[in-house]
Design a protein around this motif. Sequence first.
Motif, short mmCIF file in Angstrom:
data_model
loop_
_atom_site.label_atom_id
_atom_site.label_comp_id
_atom_site.label_asym_id
_atom_site.label_seq_id
_atom_site.Cartn_x
_atom_site.Cartn_y
_atom_site.Cartn_z
N GLY A 872 4.83 5.01 9.79
CA GLY A 872 4.04 3.44 9.41
C GLY A 872 3.11 2.74 10.02
N ASN A 873 2.87 3.35 11.50
CA ASN A 873 1.66 3.64 12.36
C ASN A 873 0.17 3.06 11.93
OD1 ASN A 873 1.52 5.80 12.72
ND2 ASN A 873 1.85 5.55 15.25
N ILE A 874 -0.14 3.98 10.85
CA ILE A 874 -1.34 4.12 11.02
C ILE A 874 -1.62 3.40 9.66
CG2 ILE A 874 -2.98 5.11 8.79
CD1 ILE A 874 -3.07 6.80 11.87
N LEU A 875 -0.82 3.47 8.69
CA LEU A 875 -1.50 1.81 7.70
C LEU A 875 -0.44 0.70 8.04
CD1 LEU A 875 0.06 3.87 4.34
CD2 LEU A 875 -2.51 3.54 5.66
N SER A 876 0.07 0.49 9.07
CA SER A 876 0.23 -0.94 9.98
C SER A 876 -0.96 -1.09 10.06
CB SER A 876 0.79 -0.79 10.98
OG SER A 876 0.59 -0.06 12.25
N GLU A 877 -1.89 -1.02 10.89
CA GLU A 877 -3.13 -0.44 10.90
C GLU A 877 -4.14 -0.75 10.30
OE1 GLU A 877 -4.62 3.11 13.82
OE2 GLU A 877 -3.03 2.48 14.57
N ARG A 878 -3.77 -1.65 8.80
CA ARG A 878 -4.98 -2.27 7.94
C ARG A 878 -5.85 -3.66 8.83
NH1 ARG A 878 -2.50 -0.65 2.83
NH2 ARG A 878 0.31 -0.95 3.91
N ARG B 27 3.45 14.86 4.22
CA ARG B 27 2.80 13.81 4.73
C ARG B 27 1.43 14.02 6.02
NH1 ARG B 27 3.70 11.34 10.03
NH2 ARG B 27 3.67 9.08 10.26
N PRO B 28 0.12 13.41 5.72
CA PRO B 28 -0.34 13.93 6.95
C PRO B 28 -0.45 13.06 8.40
CG PRO B 28 -1.54 11.96 5.31
CD PRO B 28 0.33 12.02 5.23
N ALA B 35 -7.72 10.13 9.13
CA ALA B 35 -6.00 9.29 9.12
C ALA B 35 -6.16 8.59 7.70
CB ALA B 35 -5.56 9.43 9.98
N ALA B 36 -6.50 7.39 8.30
CA ALA B 36 -6.18 6.51 7.78
C ALA B 36 -6.48 6.59 5.59
CB ALA B 36 -7.11 5.44 7.63
N TYR B 40 -3.61 6.72 2.77
CA TYR B 40 -3.47 5.49 1.42
C TYR B 40 -3.66 7.08 -0.03
CZ TYR B 40 -6.47 4.10 -2.22
OH TYR B 40 -6.49 3.85 -3.90
N GLU B 41 -4.12 7.90 0.35
CA GLU B 41 -3.41 8.41 -0.99
C GLU B 41 -2.29 9.64 -0.83
OE1 GLU B 41 -6.04 10.09 -3.13
OE2 GLU B 41 -7.37 9.36 -2.68
N TYR B 42 -1.59 9.15 0.48
CA TYR B 42 -0.42 10.05 0.38
C TYR B 42 0.75 9.06 0.29
CZ TYR B 42 3.76 10.72 2.59
OH TYR B 42 5.48 11.14 3.50
#
Lengths: 982, 95
Positions: A872-878, B27-28, B35-36, B40-42
């Motif tokens: 979750g940390n990557i997408l929490s950086e949106r 999972r990437p 990575a973002a 998103y794709e994943y």
Amino acid sequence: MTQDMRLDGGLVDRSRTISFSWNGKTMQGYQGDTLAAALLANGVKLVGRSFKYHRPRGIFSAGSEEPNALVQLRKGAYQEPNTRATVAELFEGLEATSQNHKGTLEFDFLAMNDLASPFLSAGFYYKTFMWPRAFWEKVYEPFIRSAAGLGALSGETDPDVYDKGYLHCDVLVIGSGPAGLSAALAAGRSGAEVLLCDEDNVFGGRLNAETFKVGGTSGVEWARNAVAELEVMDNVRIMSRTTVYGAFDHGIYGALERKTDHLRSANGKPRNIAWKIYSGRAILCAGATERSIAFGNNDRPGVMLAGSVRAYANRWGVATGKSIAVFTNNDDGWRTASDLVEVGANVAAVIDSREIEPFMNIPGVSVTVGAGVCDTTGRKALKSVTLTTGQTLDVDCLAVAGGWSPNVHLTCHQRGRPSWREDIAAFVPGGDLPPGMSVAGAANGVYGTRACLVEGRAAANAAVKELGFTASRKGADKAEDEPANITAYWHVKESTKRAWVDLQNDVTTKDVKQAEQEGFRSVEHLKRYTTMGMATDQGKTANVLGLAIMAEARGKSIPETGTTIFRPPYSPVPFGALAGRSKGKDFQPYRITPSDKWARENGASFVETGPWLRAEWYVKGDEKGWRDSVDREVIETRKSVGICDVTTLGKIDIQGRDAAKLLNMAYANGFAKLPVGKTRYGIMLREDGICMDDGTTARLGENHFVMTTTTVNAVAIYRHLDFIRQCLYPDWDVHIMSVTDSWAQYAVAGPNSRNLLYKIVDEEFDLSNEAFPFMACADITICGGIPARLFRISFSGELAYEIAVPSRYGDSLIRILHKAGKEFNVVPYGLEALSVMRIEKGHAVASELTGQTTAQNLGMGRMISKKKDCIGNILSEREYMNSDEIWNLVGLQPVDKAMKLDGGSHFINKGDAPRMDTDLGWMTSVAYSPTLGHHIGLGFVKAGSSRMGDVIRAWDGVRKKDVEVEIVSAHFFDPDGERLRG
Amino acid sequence: MIINHPLLGPRDSSEFYHLGDATLIDRPNREDVNAAEAFYEYLYVRDNPAGKYCELWYHEQGDRSWLVVTRDTTTHEISEVKLASDEARARGRSV
């Protein structure tokens, strides 16, 4: 009342007379009768009113396909509406009443609907009730609701017991007619595990309604012998009164067994059992259902299916009329006439729509070929029929033989489509059967008895061979194939009067044609527009007829027109049976805490949290309401010490060399560097950056952690950890185990908590602030060597501990803690006081972790590590999640301290109208704080962190409230945490 | 439905929790370039086939194995069942 219409013969037991009542009138029947058979024996013609036009209706069939004779059985809480009289077995004292009429059955006030029928044709709802729009709620809907529906529910709780069960077999045989019995015998002789189910109370299917010979004896006798042979086979189970109602995936079938419906009282035994059957192979031998022909006024009481008229005579010894005519388009109709004459009933005429040489010579019966019936008379009972030749016959029963439709329903439950066979004018199973299913006998369009026996045997032998058994060499018993020629003939075009297609839904040929004209030509549209084929009978006697008329109107063939999809159930299944024992308190299992017994002894009341029953508060002395108890528990805990059972929190034991890696991946904040002997609070995110759960995890050893989860998420978090472990990092050396039930855990909170624990913790363990500071944890012993775990964590904001012992010591520990705490005036506190104290501290729970909120919303955005990979940390950086515009969790207090706050209120600025675009957020949690002396709340406010001190409105459109509140810090009490570190 | 568990044999689907697309195994990493975009794709971009589909099922009321089940979405025919850990290794997730 005497049984005037009773003939000689039949399979009923005349030595056992049964008294029952119909609309309050006492009548007699015999053991073995259905309610329908007994009513006909007593000369009852009118049994109900039709759904839409409230036309007088009589018994139409002799089986589960019945569209008309829906009645109410029993009284009071046992009342059972919409029961088909044709399948209700008669028992002593049965009370049956008619339904769907205002006033008496004979004088139904709603019969005026029939006069209004020109306005009530197909689609009238859609056309009539369209405008004005405002009329819908106040005028139209109440009108439709009062007029719609069939029988009435008692409104009381069903006192009967229902059950569910599971059965396994190699071969499931559905139906016990000649094909089914032949299949069951062959499969049984091979040694396979066989289950034979039939919806009827006797086995044999049509053999009980016919006069066929099988194996040199009567069909009835042959069926009895076959059942006797099956009964002694250890590998065969036979179940009567059991309808297989659905074919599901992978050989799974649903069946409803009516265990005690035929008895006056169930005596505590289950009324019905819903079975789930796991089969290796299934053989569908469900037979066929006869259909009608559409002609003017073909719905009068006394117009019946010809095969049913024959069944009443042969099986129940009942004449359905004093003078009977047969109207047929096929050979089988003639057999009704000959069988009736055989048992001494009076047959006036046979009318065959085909231009054929008279098919058989039946003495005393006039024969008309190439003609049809175009009208009838008689309002509450048939008086006469008029033929297309102009001839009128005075008859009180007309037996209509429109041909037989194979019962293909179960072959279509997995989207299989039946195919049309012109030679028998019927749909037969298509090629795409559910895997493992085969079809034999009339269900397959095979109508001769000999052919049914042969096909049943062949299907069974093929099935058992596929399963690895050796098929028995014994051949099928001998029988004749009866003539069954048919020339399709759907409706009598010479008729000028309304001709019914679907009796149950009052759909006429005109409605079908109108649907076609208005563009509802697909059969699925036809069904929905006219309601043809809906309700309890699902159009068993009507669908093919309606289709044929649609095909004719469109100038297309029947296969081109198609059929509707058959879905489970084949016939109605009571909700009670589907629920089984899962109702009321037993809807789902519930779990009790280790202190449950002690809590009950000490005035606790309980509340459900997830699957658990938790103490919500403890009533002491003369406390009047819950607030008295909760306020006291909070005040006493903050003053001295309180104890709360927190066992329900999920506990997951995590061990292995890679245990810290697993935690680091699951939690958004870091855990790898947590020292042994320490506990840390963590938040977990979903991969999309939304907050999933929170809790504390203790490190008991280098490779040993114990995680706690929220009570409701215990299962989901365990599954999530296993996902990471098995699907993402299969070679990590880490194992997890749910230990929620293994440990009884109590929070001991308040300034005297350490003093209390000193009295029970064994001497060698130093509890001083220096040796065992805030967030410390340790394996210890108490009470002279009992193993325990101690965590210095606090949800209340007080100096507090959680102490855990193996569950078997849980009851003992709660008693010891209260005994030891007496000198400190220890109090037990429940879930409500726990909640008050956590709101005073601004701690989030499920009301705040809603699955829509992020760590940033909760004011914990900075906890999310950017140094490590975690869920979750990557997408929490949106970008949006980190903007200044998001909701922030804040505290709220009423400007007027006397005001109460309400959860669910929406926030708006002063002067704004409450609208979506002015909405600032919502109140998530509220409580009266006895510590502060007024109500407090937590809530999400748009950009709330930068609005401290602002006054906004908490608006509640449901409760009609509007309170001014001030935005404050969520940490109402001891914001610097001095108490919990003390 | 019946799922033929590779270790335990045929089990009723009611014993399982259904998660969805087995591509969730792929999972990437945070360290990946873009990575973002990869996450998103994943997370959001999935196929929705009418036909064979590889899904993750969890034997929650059983041995708690995650399984990769190949199911035809139009007929529910299950053609293959594997342990997800084996599948993850085969997809290069050994570390």
